[in-house]
Write a protein that holds these residues in place. Structure first.
Motif, PDB file in Angstrom:
ATOM      1  N   TYR A  67      -6.317  -5.011  -6.019  1.00  0.00           N
ATOM      2  CA  TYR A  67      -7.492  -4.375  -5.402  1.00  0.00           C
ATOM      3  C   TYR A  67      -7.015  -3.458  -4.282  1.00  0.00           C
ATOM      4  CZ  TYR A  67     -11.669  -4.098  -2.403  1.00  0.00           C
ATOM      5  OH  TYR A  67     -12.711  -3.663  -1.629  1.00  0.00           O
ATOM      6  N   GLN A  68      -7.492  -2.222  -4.261  1.00  0.00           N
ATOM      7  CA  GLN A  68      -7.152  -1.306  -3.170  1.00  0.00           C
ATOM      8  C   GLN A  68      -8.236  -1.370  -2.116  1.00  0.00           C
ATOM      9  OE1 GLN A  68      -5.298   2.470  -4.165  1.00  0.00           O
ATOM     10  NE2 GLN A  68      -6.521   3.506  -2.612  1.00  0.00           N
ATOM     11  N   TRP A  69      -7.855  -1.812  -0.947  1.00  0.00           N
ATOM     12  CA  TRP A  69      -8.828  -2.069   0.114  1.00  0.00           C
ATOM     13  C   TRP A  69      -9.171  -0.787   0.879  1.00  0.00           C
ATOM     14  CZ3 TRP A  69      -7.445  -3.247   5.651  1.00  0.00           C
ATOM     15  CH2 TRP A  69      -8.589  -3.583   6.389  1.00  0.00           C
ATOM     16  N   MET A  70      -8.138  -0.006   1.209  1.00  0.00           N
ATOM     17  CA  MET A  70      -8.374   1.147   2.070  1.00  0.00           C
ATOM     18  C   MET A  70      -7.209   2.132   1.935  1.00  0.00           C
ATOM     19  SD  MET A  70      -9.173   1.014   6.164  1.00  0.00           S
ATOM     20  CE  MET A  70      -7.519   0.623   6.690  1.00  0.00           C
ATOM     21  N   THR A  71      -7.520   3.419   2.119  1.00  0.00           N
ATOM     22  CA  THR A  71      -6.471   4.441   2.183  1.00  0.00           C
ATOM     23  C   THR A  71      -6.581   5.166   3.515  1.00  0.00           C
ATOM     24  OG1 THR A  71      -6.582   4.758  -0.209  1.00  0.00           O
ATOM     25  CG2 THR A  71      -5.492   6.476   1.069  1.00  0.00           C
ATOM     26  N   SER A  72      -5.447   5.265   4.210  1.00  0.00           N
ATOM     27  CA  SER A  72      -5.425   5.976   5.488  1.00  0.00           C
ATOM     28  C   SER A  72      -4.285   6.992   5.428  1.00  0.00           C
ATOM     29  CB  SER A  72      -5.206   4.992   6.643  1.00  0.00           C
ATOM     30  OG  SER A  72      -5.076   5.682   7.867  1.00  0.00           O
ATOM     31  N   GLY A  73      -4.651   8.284   5.269  1.00  0.00           N
ATOM     32  CA  GLY A  73      -3.615   9.298   5.092  1.00  0.00           C
ATOM     33  C   GLY A  73      -2.886   9.050   3.784  1.00  0.00           C
ATOM     34  N   ASP A  74      -1.559   8.900   3.871  1.00  0.00           N
ATOM     35  CA  ASP A  74      -0.765   8.624   2.666  1.00  0.00           C
ATOM     36  C   ASP A  74      -0.536   7.129   2.455  1.00  0.00           C
ATOM     37  OD1 ASP A  74      -0.509  11.335   2.197  1.00  0.00           O
ATOM     38  OD2 ASP A  74       1.307  11.501   3.444  1.00  0.00           O
ATOM     39  N   THR A  75      -1.037   6.298   3.372  1.00  0.00           N
ATOM     40  CA  THR A  75      -0.780   4.859   3.304  1.00  0.00           C
ATOM     41  C   THR A  75      -1.936   4.143   2.623  1.00  0.00           C
ATOM     42  OG1 THR A  75       0.431   5.033   5.389  1.00  0.00           O
ATOM     43  CG2 THR A  75      -0.154   2.819   4.644  1.00  0.00           C
ATOM     44  N   ARG A  76      -1.602   3.337   1.610  1.00  0.00           N
ATOM     45  CA  ARG A  76      -2.618   2.548   0.913  1.00  0.00           C
ATOM     46  C   ARG A  76      -2.499   1.093   1.340  1.00  0.00           C
ATOM     47  NH1 ARG A  76      -0.561   5.343  -3.423  1.00  0.00           N
ATOM     48  NH2 ARG A  76       0.272   3.442  -4.342  1.00  0.00           N
ATOM     49  N   PHE A  77      -3.626   0.487   1.672  1.00  0.00           N
ATOM     50  CA  PHE A  77      -3.668  -0.935   2.023  1.00  0.00           C
ATOM     51  C   PHE A  77      -4.251  -1.681   0.826  1.00  0.00           C
ATOM     52  CE2 PHE A  77      -3.808   1.428   5.968  1.00  0.00           C
ATOM     53  CZ  PHE A  77      -2.855   0.768   6.742  1.00  0.00           C
ATOM     54  N   GLU A  78      -3.419  -2.527   0.221  1.00  0.00           N
ATOM     55  CA  GLU A  78      -3.799  -3.118  -1.062  1.00  0.00           C
ATOM     56  C   GLU A  78      -3.659  -4.635  -1.049  1.00  0.00           C
ATOM     57  OE1 GLU A  78      -0.829  -1.151  -3.337  1.00  0.00           O
ATOM     58  OE2 GLU A  78      -2.113   0.545  -3.884  1.00  0.00           O
ATOM     59  N   VAL A  79      -4.402  -5.255  -1.955  1.00  0.00           N
ATOM     60  CA  VAL A  79      -4.189  -6.666  -2.274  1.00  0.00           C
ATOM     61  C   VAL A  79      -3.444  -6.676  -3.599  1.00  0.00           C
ATOM     62  CG1 VAL A  79      -5.285  -8.865  -2.841  1.00  0.00           C
ATOM     63  CG2 VAL A  79      -6.274  -7.398  -1.069  1.00  0.00           C
ATOM     64  N   GLY A  80      -2.246  -7.252  -3.598  1.00  0.00           N
ATOM     65  CA  GLY A  80      -1.445  -7.252  -4.818  1.00  0.00           C
ATOM     66  C   GLY A  80      -0.605  -8.508  -4.916  1.00  0.00           C
ATOM     67  N   PHE A  81      -0.111  -8.784  -6.102  1.00  0.00           N
ATOM     68  CA  PHE A  81       0.687  -9.989  -6.330  1.00  0.00           C
ATOM     69  C   PHE A  81       2.110  -9.617  -6.730  1.00  0.00           C
ATOM     70  CE2 PHE A  81      -3.448 -12.240  -7.724  1.00  0.00           C
ATOM     71  CZ  PHE A  81      -3.727 -12.593  -6.413  1.00  0.00           C
ATOM     72  N   LEU A  82       3.059 -10.368  -6.189  1.00  0.00           N
ATOM     73  CA  LEU A  82       4.453 -10.295  -6.627  1.00  0.00           C
ATOM     74  C   LEU A  82       4.793 -11.679  -7.177  1.00  0.00           C
ATOM     75  CD1 LEU A  82       7.296  -9.158  -6.889  1.00  0.00           C
ATOM     76  CD2 LEU A  82       7.674  -9.659  -4.486  1.00  0.00           C
ATOM     77  N   ILE A  83       4.893 -11.769  -8.477  1.00  0.00           N
ATOM     78  CA  ILE A  83       5.162 -13.058  -9.119  1.00  0.00           C
ATOM     79  C   ILE A  83       6.602 -13.039  -9.611  1.00  0.00           C
ATOM     80  CG2 ILE A  83       4.434 -14.690 -10.906  1.00  0.00           C
ATOM     81  CD1 ILE A  83       2.257 -14.135  -8.853  1.00  0.00           C
TER      82      ILE A  83
END
Length: 673
Positions: A67-83
Motif C-alpha cells: 500500500y502506498q501511503w503518501m508521496t512527498s517530492g520524489d520520496t514514497r512512503f509505503e507499507v510493504g513486506f520483505l519476506i
C-alpha cells in the motif's frame, strides 16, 4: 504468487482483527469468546507463518509494496513486506511465543476485571511486532517500532490503579523516547544520504556512500558511522542496553504474561533484529561495530551482577534478560549477526519458559513474589519444577541444550574478533557465564529446594515495595498451614510446549542457521570480518560441539556457578549473609543499581524541573505576566493618569492648552521651513 501475498497479509492482520474484536466488543463477547477469538487469530497467524516458512525454504522470497501511503517530492512512503529467511524466522518466534502467552493468560488473568482489555493489548502487540519484522522500508519499521513501544506502555501500566505500575510505564516510555530520537535521526540521515527509505535501494548503494563525510565545516564525521550509531541508539532503548537499560527491570510491574511476551521474546529483541537487518550498513563502519560490542559487553556483565542480589522472582529473570541481550549485542559487534539472531531465537523459548514458570510459582504462592518466602516447591509443583530446571539449564549454556549452542558460539565469535574492544568483550561474556549460572541457580534452589519458608509470618517479610506486587488483593502470600499446588493445565501446558524447543532447537538448527547458509541472502558480512568463517572451520557437528563444550572454560565456569549457588544457599546460608556484611559498600552499590535511577532523577528529571521552574518564573511570571500583561496595563494606566489631569473641566484650562498647542505647532512649522 497472489495466494502467498494474501497469506503474507494474513499474518499481521489476523492478530489485529482479534485485538479489535476484544477491545471494542469484549464486553458483548464475554470472557470465553474473547479468549477464543484472540487465540484463534494468533494461531491462524502462526500456521500462516509456518506455510510461508516452508515456501521460503523452497527458495521463494518476496519484496514488494502492499500500500502506498503518501508521496512527498520524489520520496514514497509505503507499507510493504520483505519476506526472507530472517523475517520468516522472526515471524515464527513471535507468533509461537505469542500463542503460548495467549493460552497461559486464560489461567493467569482468570480473576482480573481487565481480562478482555488484556487480550486486546497482547493481540495488538503481536500485530505491531509482526509489522516491524516484516517491513521492507524504514517508514514501516519505524511504525512497528513505535507501535510496540506504545502497547508496551499500556501493558506495563495495565494495573493502572497502582502507583508503581504508572511510574514504571512512564519510565519505560520516556527512556524509549530517548532511544527513538536517535533512531529517527538515523532514519532521517538515511533519507538524506540515499534519497529513499526502501531497504533494497539503500543496501544496493551503501558501498558507494561508505566514505561520505558530514557536510559540516570543520567536522570530519563519516556519515555511515553516524547513521549506524544513531540507528543503534534506537536499539539501545528498545533492547535495553546500557545506559538506557533502566526501564526493563521496573517493567516487571506488568502482569507476568507480558513479561514473557515483551521482555523475553519479542519487543526487546527488536533492536537485535534491526541491527542484523542493517548488516550491509554496519559492515561499512568498524567504529560503529566496536561501539556496539563494548555497549553489549558492559550490559552483559554488569547487569548480571545486579541479578545476584534480587529477591523478586520476576526481577531475577528480568536481569538475566538484560544480560542475555548484552550477549546478542556483543555478537552483532563481532559481525556474527547470524549467531546473534540464533541466540535471539533460542533465548526466546527458554526465557519465555522461565517467565511463565515464574508466573506459575506466583499463582501458587498467591501472588507473593519474594523468593525468600518460598522453598521446597519441587514436591508440590512437579511440572513447574522440571520445566524451570530445563529453562535454567538452557540459560546457563548446558551442553546439548539450546542455550549452549548459541551462547558458546557468541563467546567463540568474540574470541575470534580483532576489532577494538573485543578483548574486553571476551572477558565480559566469559565472566558473565559464572555470574549467570550463580544467580539463576540461586533462584532455582531458593524456590524449589531446601526448607519450606512459606506461610511463616509472611507479612513481616514484605516491605511496601513488595506489597505493590499483589495483584488486586490486600492479602497475598500463603496463609500459615496452607500449601501450594500445581497450576491448571492452561498454565502448565505452555510451559511444556516451550520446554521442548528449549531442549531441542539448538541441536537441530545450529548447522543450517550458522554454517549452512540459512541467512545467506538476508545477512551480509564483509570479507575482512572473519569470525563466522573461522567458526565454520571449527564446527564438526552439533554432537561434537557439545562434547567438546564439556572441556571448555565456559562449561566449568557455569558448573562452578551452580555449585557455588548450591553451597551458599542450601548448605551454608550464613556465608551470603557474612559476605553481605563484609562487603556492605559493594552490596549498597548493587542495591542502588549503580545509582543510575538516582542520577536520572537528579540530572534529567531534576534538571527538567529546574529548567521548567526557571522558564515559569522568567517567561511566565516576569516576561508575559509582568512585562507584557501587567506592564501594558501599567503603561495604559500611566498614560491615562496624565490625560486625566488635563481633563479638569475648566474652560480656561482648555483654552490655555489650545494656546500651548498652537504655539508648539507654529514652532515646529518654523523649524521645518
Amino acid at each position: 504468487m497472489s495466494n502467498m501475498q494474501n497469506l503474507y497479509l494474513l499474518v499481521p492482520m489476523a492478530p489485529l482483527v482479534g485485538a479489535i474484536a476484544a477491545g471494542l466488543f469484549g464486553n458483548m463477547l464475554g470472557r470465553t469468546w474473547t479468549h477464543r477469538i484472540t487465540i484463534l487469530m494468533v494461531a491462524v497467524s502462526f500456521l500462516a507463518s509456518l506455510r510461508i516458512f516452508q515456501d521460503v525454504l523452497d527458495g521463494h522470497t518476496f519484496n514488494g509494496t502492499v500500500y502506498q501511503w503518501m508521496t512527498s517530492g520524489d520520496t514514497r512512503f509505503e507499507v510493504g513486506f520483505l519476506i526472507d529467511r530472517l523475517s520468516v524466522m522472526m515471524m515464527l518466534v513471535v507468533t509461537f511465543v505469542s500463542l503460548m502467552v495467549h493460552i497461559y493468560t486464560i489461567g493467569y488473568m482468570r480473576d482480573d476485571p481487565g481480562y478482555q482489555r488484556f487480550f486486546s493489548y497482547i493481540s495488538l502487540f503481536t500485530f505491531s511486532m509482526l509489522m516491524l519484522v516484516m517491513a521492507n522500508n524504514f517508514m514501516q519499521l519505524f511504525f512497528g517500532w513505535e507501535a510496540v513501544g506504545l502497547v508496551s506502555y499500556l501493558l506495563i501500566g495495565f494495573w493502572y490503579t497502582r502507583e508503581t505500575a504508572i511510574y514504571a510505564n512512564l519510565k519505560a516510555f520516556l527512556v524509549n523516547r530517548v532511544g527513538d530520537f536517535g533512531f529517527l535521526l538515523g532514519i532521517g540521515l538515511v533519507l538524506m544520504v540515499f534519497g529513499t527509505l526502501d531497504y533494497a535501494a539503500v543496501f544496493a548503494t551503501a558501498q558507494n556512500h561508505a566514505h561520505d563525510m558530514a557536510p559540516i565545516p570543520g567536522v570530519s564525521w563519516n556519515l555511515m558511522t553516524a547513521i549506524c550509531i544513531l540507528l543503534f541508539i534506537g536499539a539501545m532503548g528498545k533492547s535495553a542496553q546500557f545506559p538506557l537499560h533502566v526501564w526493563l527491570p521496573d517493567s516487571m510491574e506488568g502482569p507476568t504474561p507480558i513479561s514473557a511476551l515483551i521482555h523475553a521474546a519479542t519487543m526487546v529483541t527488536a533492536g537485535i533484529f534491526m541491527v542484523a537487518r542493517m548488516s550491509p550498513l554496519f559492515e561499512l563502519s568498524d567504529t560503529a561495530l566496536s561501539f556496539v560490542m563494548i555497549i553489549g559487553a558492559i550490559t552483559a556483565l554488569f547487569m548480571g551482577f545486579l541479578g545476584i542480589i534480587q529477591n523478586d522472582i520476576k526481577r531475577v529473570v528480568a536481569y538475566s534478560t538484560l544480560s542475555q541481550l548484552g550477549y546478542m549485542t556483543v555478537a552483532l559487534g563481532a559481525s556474527a549477526y547470524s549467531v546473534a539472531v540464533f541466540h535471539l531465537m533460542t533465548h526466546a523459548f527458554f526465557k519465555a519458559l522461565l517467565f511463565l514458570a515464574a508466573g506459575s510459582v506466583i499463582i501458587a504462592m498467591h501472588h507473593d513474589q519474594d523468593i525468600r518466602n518460598m522453598g521446597g516447591l519441587k514436591k508440590y509443583m512437579p511440572i513447574t519444577w522440571i520445566t524451570s530446571l530445563i529453562g535454567s539449564l538452557a540459560l546457563i549454556g548446558t551442553p546439548f541444550l539450546s542455550g549452549f549452542y548459541s551462547k558458546d558460539s557468541i563467546i567463540e565469535a568474540v574470541g575470534l574478533s580483532h576489532l577494538p574492544g573485543s578483548g574486553f568483550a571476551y572477558f565480559a561474556v566469559v565472566a558473565g557465564v559464572f555470574v549467570t549460572a550463580f544467580y539463576s541457580f540461586r533462584m532455582y534452589f531458593l524456590v524449589f529446594h531446601g526448607e519450606e519458608r512459606f506461610g511463616k509470618a509472611h507479612h513481616a517479610a514484605h516491605d511496601a515495595h513488595d506489597d505493590a506486587h499483589a495483584q488486586h488483593d490486600e492479602h497475598h502470600g500463603l496463609a500459615p498451614g496452607q500449601k501450594p499446588h500445581e497450576t491448571p493445565w492452561v498454565v502448565w501446558l505452555p510451559l511444556v510446549l516451550l520446554a521442548i524447543p528449549s531442549v531441542l532447537i539448538g541441536y537441530v538448527t545450529i548447522d543450517p542457521v550458522l554454517f549452512g547458509g540459512f541467512f545467506r541472502d538476508a545477512i551480509y558480512v564483509a570479507e575482512h570480518h572473519q569470525a563466522m568463517a573461522e567458526l565454520k572451520g571449527k564446527f564438526h557437528g552439533a554432537a561434537a560441539m557439545a562434547l567438546h563444550g564439556l572441556a571448555t572454560l565456559p562449561f566449568w565456569l557455569a558448573l562452578g556457578g551452580v555449585a557455588t549457588a548450591w553451597f551458599f544457599y542450601m548448605k551454608r546460608p550464613d556465608i551470603p549473609a557474612a559476605i553481605k556484611q563484609r562487603f556492605s559498600l559493594v552490596y549498597a552499590i548493587l542495591e542502588r543499581k549503580y545509582g543510575f535511577d538516582e542520577f536520572n532523577d537528579w540530572f534529567f528529571a531534576g534538571g527538567a524541573r529546574d529548567a521548567s521552574r526557571f522558564l515559569w518564573q522568567f517567561s511566565d511570571v516576569k516576561l508575559i505576566d509582568g512585562l507584557m500583561v501587567n506592564g501594558s496595563a501599567r503603561l495604559v494606566g500611566m498614560f491615562s493618569g496624565v490625560l486625566r489631569r488635563l481633563q479638569s473641566g475648566y474652560i480656561y484650562h482648555y483654552a490655555f492648552a489650545m494656546l500651548i498647542g498652537v504655539f508648539v505647532l507654529l514652532t515646529i512649522r518654523t523649524w521645518f521651513e
